[in-house]
Design a protein around this motif. Sequence first.
Motif, PDB file in Angstrom:
ATOM      1  N   ARG A   4      -2.844  -8.940  -1.106  1.00  0.00           N
ATOM      2  CA  ARG A   4      -3.642  -9.896  -1.725  1.00  0.00           C
ATOM      3  C   ARG A   4      -3.997  -9.230  -3.079  1.00  0.00           C
ATOM      4  O   ARG A   4      -4.387  -7.855  -3.134  1.00  0.00           O
ATOM      5  CB  ARG A   4      -4.638 -10.543  -1.161  1.00  0.00           C
ATOM      6  N   VAL A   5      -4.563  -9.943  -4.160  1.00  0.00           N
ATOM      7  CA  VAL A   5      -5.192  -9.301  -5.216  1.00  0.00           C
ATOM      8  C   VAL A   5      -6.842  -9.826  -5.173  1.00  0.00           C
ATOM      9  O   VAL A   5      -7.027 -11.094  -4.758  1.00  0.00           O
ATOM     10  CB  VAL A   5      -4.848  -9.780  -6.473  1.00  0.00           C
ATOM     11  N   VAL A   6      -7.511  -8.789  -4.857  1.00  0.00           N
ATOM     12  CA  VAL A   6      -9.093  -9.096  -4.525  1.00  0.00           C
ATOM     13  C   VAL A   6      -9.864  -8.551  -5.488  1.00  0.00           C
ATOM     14  O   VAL A   6      -9.882  -7.222  -5.875  1.00  0.00           O
ATOM     15  CB  VAL A   6      -9.301  -8.468  -2.994  1.00  0.00           C
ATOM     16  N   VAL A   7     -10.605  -9.369  -6.042  1.00  0.00           N
ATOM     17  CA  VAL A   7     -11.836  -8.850  -7.078  1.00  0.00           C
ATOM     18  C   VAL A   7     -13.129  -8.908  -6.302  1.00  0.00           C
ATOM     19  O   VAL A   7     -13.580  -9.632  -5.579  1.00  0.00           O
ATOM     20  CB  VAL A   7     -11.893  -9.890  -8.142  1.00  0.00           C
ATOM     21  N   LEU A   8     -13.805  -7.731  -6.454  1.00  0.00           N
ATOM     22  CA  LEU A   8     -15.025  -7.600  -5.712  1.00  0.00           C
ATOM     23  C   LEU A   8     -16.228  -7.094  -6.862  1.00  0.00           C
ATOM     24  O   LEU A   8     -16.160  -6.102  -7.264  1.00  0.00           O
ATOM     25  CB  LEU A   8     -15.091  -6.550  -4.740  1.00  0.00           C
ATOM     26  N   THR A   9     -17.029  -8.083  -6.962  1.00  0.00           N
ATOM     27  CA  THR A   9     -18.143  -7.932  -7.712  1.00  0.00           C
ATOM     28  C   THR A   9     -19.343  -7.391  -6.926  1.00  0.00           C
ATOM     29  O   THR A   9     -19.623  -8.057  -5.864  1.00  0.00           O
ATOM     30  CB  THR A   9     -18.639  -9.278  -8.646  1.00  0.00           C
ATOM     31  N   ALA A  22     -12.652  -2.009   3.431  1.00  0.00           N
ATOM     32  CA  ALA A  22     -11.957  -2.585   4.275  1.00  0.00           C
ATOM     33  C   ALA A  22     -10.827  -3.355   3.675  1.00  0.00           C
ATOM     34  O   ALA A  22      -9.613  -3.268   4.476  1.00  0.00           O
ATOM     35  CB  ALA A  22     -12.948  -3.632   4.645  1.00  0.00           C
ATOM     36  N   PHE A  23     -10.541  -3.740   2.403  1.00  0.00           N
ATOM     37  CA  PHE A  23      -9.757  -4.506   1.884  1.00  0.00           C
ATOM     38  C   PHE A  23      -8.635  -3.528   1.685  1.00  0.00           C
ATOM     39  O   PHE A  23      -7.288  -3.539   1.712  1.00  0.00           O
ATOM     40  CB  PHE A  23     -10.090  -5.218   0.701  1.00  0.00           C
ATOM     41  N   ALA A  24      -8.932  -2.387   1.181  1.00  0.00           N
ATOM     42  CA  ALA A  24      -8.015  -1.130   0.723  1.00  0.00           C
ATOM     43  C   ALA A  24      -7.446  -0.613   1.975  1.00  0.00           C
ATOM     44  O   ALA A  24      -6.084  -0.452   2.025  1.00  0.00           O
ATOM     45  CB  ALA A  24      -8.891   0.024   0.133  1.00  0.00           C
ATOM     46  N   ALA A  25      -7.999  -0.575   3.246  1.00  0.00           N
ATOM     47  CA  ALA A  25      -7.183  -0.263   4.439  1.00  0.00           C
ATOM     48  C   ALA A  25      -6.289  -1.230   4.793  1.00  0.00           C
ATOM     49  O   ALA A  25      -5.448  -0.797   5.442  1.00  0.00           O
ATOM     50  CB  ALA A  25      -8.514  -0.166   5.534  1.00  0.00           C
ATOM     51  N   ARG A  26      -6.416  -2.581   4.591  1.00  0.00           N
ATOM     52  CA  ARG A  26      -5.408  -3.273   4.896  1.00  0.00           C
ATOM     53  C   ARG A  26      -4.454  -3.486   3.851  1.00  0.00           C
ATOM     54  O   ARG A  26      -3.490  -4.100   4.179  1.00  0.00           O
ATOM     55  CB  ARG A  26      -6.303  -4.753   4.667  1.00  0.00           C
ATOM     56  N   GLY A  27      -4.640  -2.753   2.832  1.00  0.00           N
ATOM     57  CA  GLY A  27      -3.441  -2.627   1.689  1.00  0.00           C
ATOM     58  C   GLY A  27      -3.437  -3.685   0.551  1.00  0.00           C
ATOM     59  O   GLY A  27      -2.385  -3.830  -0.209  1.00  0.00           O
ATOM     60  N   ASP A  28      -4.732  -4.317   0.583  1.00  0.00           N
ATOM     61  CA  ASP A  28      -4.797  -5.265  -0.477  1.00  0.00           C
ATOM     62  C   ASP A  28      -4.924  -4.614  -2.009  1.00  0.00           C
ATOM     63  O   ASP A  28      -5.500  -3.306  -2.182  1.00  0.00           O
ATOM     64  CB  ASP A  28      -5.898  -6.237  -0.519  1.00  0.00           C
ATOM     65  N   ARG A  29      -4.618  -5.209  -3.192  1.00  0.00           N
ATOM     66  CA  ARG A  29      -4.648  -4.660  -4.420  1.00  0.00           C
ATOM     67  C   ARG A  29      -6.029  -5.180  -4.906  1.00  0.00           C
ATOM     68  O   ARG A  29      -6.425  -6.243  -4.776  1.00  0.00           O
ATOM     69  CB  ARG A  29      -3.720  -4.983  -5.326  1.00  0.00           C
ATOM     70  N   LEU A  30      -6.965  -4.152  -5.480  1.00  0.00           N
ATOM     71  CA  LEU A  30      -8.336  -4.284  -5.883  1.00  0.00           C
ATOM     72  C   LEU A  30      -8.661  -4.418  -7.287  1.00  0.00           C
ATOM     73  O   LEU A  30      -8.046  -3.447  -7.966  1.00  0.00           O
ATOM     74  CB  LEU A  30      -9.092  -3.397  -5.050  1.00  0.00           C
ATOM     75  N   VAL A  31      -9.745  -4.870  -7.334  1.00  0.00           N
ATOM     76  CA  VAL A  31     -10.285  -4.966  -8.905  1.00  0.00           C
ATOM     77  C   VAL A  31     -11.758  -4.700  -8.493  1.00  0.00           C
ATOM     78  O   VAL A  31     -12.352  -5.624  -8.037  1.00  0.00           O
ATOM     79  CB  VAL A  31     -10.183  -6.321  -9.656  1.00  0.00           C
ATOM     80  N   LEU A  32     -12.358  -3.832  -9.148  1.00  0.00           N
ATOM     81  CA  LEU A  32     -13.763  -3.304  -8.407  1.00  0.00           C
ATOM     82  C   LEU A  32     -14.810  -3.675  -9.760  1.00  0.00           C
ATOM     83  O   LEU A  32     -14.455  -3.055 -10.810  1.00  0.00           O
ATOM     84  CB  LEU A  32     -13.632  -1.756  -7.953  1.00  0.00           C
ATOM     85  N   ALA A  33     -15.653  -4.106  -9.640  1.00  0.00           N
ATOM     86  CA  ALA A  33     -16.683  -4.563 -10.498  1.00  0.00           C
ATOM     87  C   ALA A  33     -18.113  -4.453 -10.200  1.00  0.00           C
ATOM     88  O   ALA A  33     -18.510  -4.439  -9.184  1.00  0.00           O
ATOM     89  CB  ALA A  33     -16.402  -5.559 -11.213  1.00  0.00           C
ATOM     90  N   ALA A  34     -18.914  -3.797 -10.917  1.00  0.00           N
ATOM     91  CA  ALA A  34     -20.513  -3.530 -11.096  1.00  0.00           C
ATOM     92  C   ALA A  34     -20.806  -3.238 -12.000  1.00  0.00           C
ATOM     93  O   ALA A  34     -20.176  -2.669 -13.010  1.00  0.00           O
ATOM     94  CB  ALA A  34     -20.610  -2.511  -9.760  1.00  0.00           C
ATOM     95  N   SER A  50      -5.087   3.265  -6.745  1.00  0.00           N
ATOM     96  CA  SER A  50      -5.486   3.056  -7.963  1.00  0.00           C
ATOM     97  C   SER A  50      -6.187   1.601  -8.340  1.00  0.00           C
ATOM     98  O   SER A  50      -5.675   0.843  -8.964  1.00  0.00           O
ATOM     99  CB  SER A  50      -4.092   3.053  -8.852  1.00  0.00           C
ATOM    100  N   PRO A  51      -7.210   1.148  -7.908  1.00  0.00           N
ATOM    101  CA  PRO A  51      -7.824   0.088  -8.417  1.00  0.00           C
ATOM    102  C   PRO A  51      -8.198  -0.014  -9.451  1.00  0.00           C
ATOM    103  O   PRO A  51      -8.331   0.801 -10.004  1.00  0.00           O
ATOM    104  CB  PRO A  51      -9.029   0.016  -7.019  1.00  0.00           C
ATOM    105  N   LEU A  52      -8.116  -1.435 -10.186  1.00  0.00           N
ATOM    106  CA  LEU A  52      -8.526  -1.637 -11.504  1.00  0.00           C
ATOM    107  C   LEU A  52     -10.140  -1.665 -11.432  1.00  0.00           C
ATOM    108  O   LEU A  52     -10.878  -2.451 -10.630  1.00  0.00           O
ATOM    109  CB  LEU A  52      -8.133  -2.803 -11.945  1.00  0.00           C
TER     110      LEU A  52
END
Length: 316
Positions: A4-9, A22-34, A50-52
């Motif tokens: 999945r594509v997961v955005v995390l704020t 946890a999402f990375a270990a599952r193989g999801d594609r990540l967008v990390l924000a803070a 390589s998360p965004l």
Amino acid sequence: MTSRVVVLTGASSGIGKAAALAFAARGDRLVLAARGLADLEKVAASCGGSPLVVPTDISVRAEVEELAEAAVDRFGRIDVWADTAAVMAYGKFEEVPADVFDHVVTTDLLGSANVARAALAVFRRQGAGTLILCGSLLGHITAPYMSAYVTSKWGLRGLARTLRQETRDAPGINVCQLVPGSVDTPIYTSAANYAGFVGRPPPPVDSAERMGAGILRLADRPRRELSVGAANRFAELGFKTMPPVYDALVGPMMGRLGLSRRRAVPDAGNVFRPAGRVEGGPARWGRLPVAALAATATVLASTTVAVGVRRLRRGS
């Protein structure tokens, strides 16, 4: 299931960081924000793949909209958006500066509304998506010295329920809420403080990893609300069924369990801008007095007994 594509704020520390791993270990594609780029890049390196990374202040609506656009431009869609970004302020309502109070509410409530608005716009176009808002036990009960945070989390709980009502016409869209109890994260030491003592999570304290796993559960099997915390149900029970007893005990318990013995000078903490974060842990919080732990156990036990007696009387 495909990734999945997961955005995390709020991904730079605490629950958001744990969820990202946890999402990375599952193989999801990540967008990390803070807000803090340096901490985000450390989390991204730990996740691999390589998360965004998009520095974002959720209290600024335009930045949240740009984050959504960046995620869709990179991956074509957003399947899950989990918002754990939050700030906190300690102190009596009358002693917390008005601008600090206002900005806690702006970040923790209106910032989450910005996230929900951006996420739902994408989900409507797609016809599907899961929004996970991070609430708190303090959205179900109250505690002194935390008025801004409590106000925000009660408001967020109302917003989440309203959004569920308004998305009934879109069965593919889910609005979920995680309800953590006390969690070992840096939010306590990063908080604005006008209470005189550094804050700490009152026992029993859960790990950020357990909360991250809860967010993953909601993404996999969406539900309205997931409460994670050993004392959550007891605290809610006492708050709802014995208000006078709860109100008499919560102040002394907060002073004993929710504040450490380390002095704190008045300071805005990380409310207005990112600040250096110190991870928690038993060594950091200091040992809680045995009497304090015993008091917690006594209150929980007495609450259970009192409720049981009340129910028996009703049945007789």
